[in-house]
Design a protein around this motif. Structure first.
Motif, PDB file in Angstrom:
ATOM      1  N   ILE A  79      24.128  34.056  84.146  1.00 14.18           N
ATOM      2  CA  ILE A  79      24.648  32.828  84.760  1.00 14.18           C
ATOM      3  C   ILE A  79      23.534  31.797  84.866  1.00 14.18           C
ATOM      4  CG2 ILE A  79      25.613  31.860  86.882  1.00 14.18           C
ATOM      5  CD1 ILE A  79      27.056  34.557  87.265  1.00 14.18           C
ATOM      6  N   ALA A  80      22.338  32.252  85.257  1.00 15.17           N
ATOM      7  CA  ALA A  80      21.204  31.337  85.368  1.00 15.17           C
ATOM      8  C   ALA A  80      20.838  30.752  84.007  1.00 15.17           C
ATOM      9  CB  ALA A  80      20.010  32.068  85.965  1.00 15.17           C
ATOM     10  N   LEU A  81      20.934  31.562  82.962  1.00 13.23           N
ATOM     11  CA  LEU A  81      20.636  31.072  81.616  1.00 13.23           C
ATOM     12  C   LEU A  81      21.639  30.004  81.185  1.00 13.23           C
ATOM     13  CD1 LEU A  81      18.834  31.418  79.118  1.00 13.23           C
ATOM     14  CD2 LEU A  81      20.457  33.125  78.317  1.00 13.23           C
ATOM     15  N   MET A  82      22.922  30.219  81.498  1.00 12.36           N
ATOM     16  CA  MET A  82      23.922  29.215  81.146  1.00 12.36           C
ATOM     17  C   MET A  82      23.687  27.907  81.902  1.00 12.36           C
ATOM     18  SD  MET A  82      27.507  31.255  80.605  1.00 12.36           S
ATOM     19  CE  MET A  82      27.542  32.068  82.176  1.00 12.36           C
ATOM     20  N   TRP A  83      23.353  27.991  83.199  1.00 14.88           N
ATOM     21  CA  TRP A  83      23.065  26.783  83.961  1.00 14.88           C
ATOM     22  C   TRP A  83      21.794  26.101  83.467  1.00 14.88           C
ATOM     23  CZ3 TRP A  83      25.851  23.681  86.736  1.00 14.88           C
ATOM     24  CH2 TRP A  83      27.014  24.140  87.320  1.00 14.88           C
ATOM     25  N   SER A  84      20.817  26.881  83.035  1.00 19.42           N
ATOM     26  CA  SER A  84      19.580  26.290  82.518  1.00 19.42           C
ATOM     27  C   SER A  84      19.833  25.545  81.219  1.00 19.42           C
ATOM     28  CB  SER A  84      18.527  27.379  82.303  1.00 19.42           C
ATOM     29  OG  SER A  84      18.210  28.001  83.524  1.00 19.42           O
ATOM     30  N   ILE A  85      20.669  26.102  80.363  1.00 15.91           N
ATOM     31  CA  ILE A  85      21.021  25.421  79.118  1.00 15.91           C
ATOM     32  C   ILE A  85      21.792  24.147  79.424  1.00 15.91           C
ATOM     33  CG2 ILE A  85      22.454  25.605  77.040  1.00 15.91           C
ATOM     34  CD1 ILE A  85      21.638  28.588  76.966  1.00 15.91           C
ATOM     35  N   SER A  86      22.730  24.227  80.372  1.00 15.42           N
ATOM     36  CA  SER A  86      23.486  23.040  80.771  1.00 15.42           C
ATOM     37  C   SER A  86      22.555  21.969  81.328  1.00 15.42           C
ATOM     38  CB  SER A  86      24.534  23.420  81.814  1.00 15.42           C
ATOM     39  OG  SER A  86      25.170  22.289  82.322  1.00 15.42           O
ATOM     40  N   PHE A  87      21.582  22.373  82.120  1.00 17.38           N
ATOM     41  CA  PHE A  87      20.617  21.418  82.654  1.00 17.38           C
ATOM     42  C   PHE A  87      19.800  20.782  81.534  1.00 17.38           C
ATOM     43  CE2 PHE A  87      16.182  20.773  84.007  1.00 17.38           C
ATOM     44  CZ  PHE A  87      16.374  19.678  84.831  1.00 17.38           C
TER      45      PHE A  87
END
Length: 100
Positions: A79-87
Motif C-alpha cells: 500500500i505504501a508503494l502504491m501511495w509513493s508512486i501516486s505521490f
C-alpha cells in the motif's frame, strides 16, 4: 366513481432543446483539470503524508510479536508503494505545471 386521467398539456416550445456547440479537446482538458481535486498542492501534501504513514506502519508491523507480522508488514508496504508512486506522479505533474 373513478377519476378520469388528466392529460398534461405541454407546448412544443418546452420540448425543443437548444443546440450546444461541441467543446474542443483543449477546453475539455481544462475543465477536467479544474475539477480534479487532487491536482493542487493539498493533494500533493496529503499523498506524501499518507505514503509516509504507510511506510511507518509497515516498519512498526515488523516490530510486533505477532506470528503474522511479516504478512501485515508486506501488505502495508505494498500500500505504501502504491501511495509513493501516486505521490511521484502528482509531484511530476505539479512541477511540469509550475514550469509552464
Amino acid at each position: 366513481m373513478p377519476k378520469s386521467k388528466q392529460r398534461k398539456v405541454t407546448s412544443k416550445a418546452d420540448n425543443i432543446q437548444q443546440p450546444v456547440p461541441p467543446a474542443t479537446n483543449y477546453q475539455r482538458r481544462l475543465a477536467a483539470r479544474r475539477n480534479n481535486s487532487s491536482s493542487g498542492l493539498t493533494g500533493l501534501v496529503s499523498g506524501a503524508i499518507i505514503a509516509l504513514g504507510c511506510w511507518g506502519f509497515a516498519y512498526t508491523f515488523t516490530l510486533q510479536e505477532s506470528p503474522n507480522r511479516y504478512l501485515f508488514a508486506g501488505m502495508m508496504a505494498l500500500i505504501a508503494l502504491m501511495w509513493s508512486i501516486s505521490f511521484g506522479v502528482r509531484l511530476r505533474k505539479w512541477q511540469q505545471r509550475r514550469q509552464n
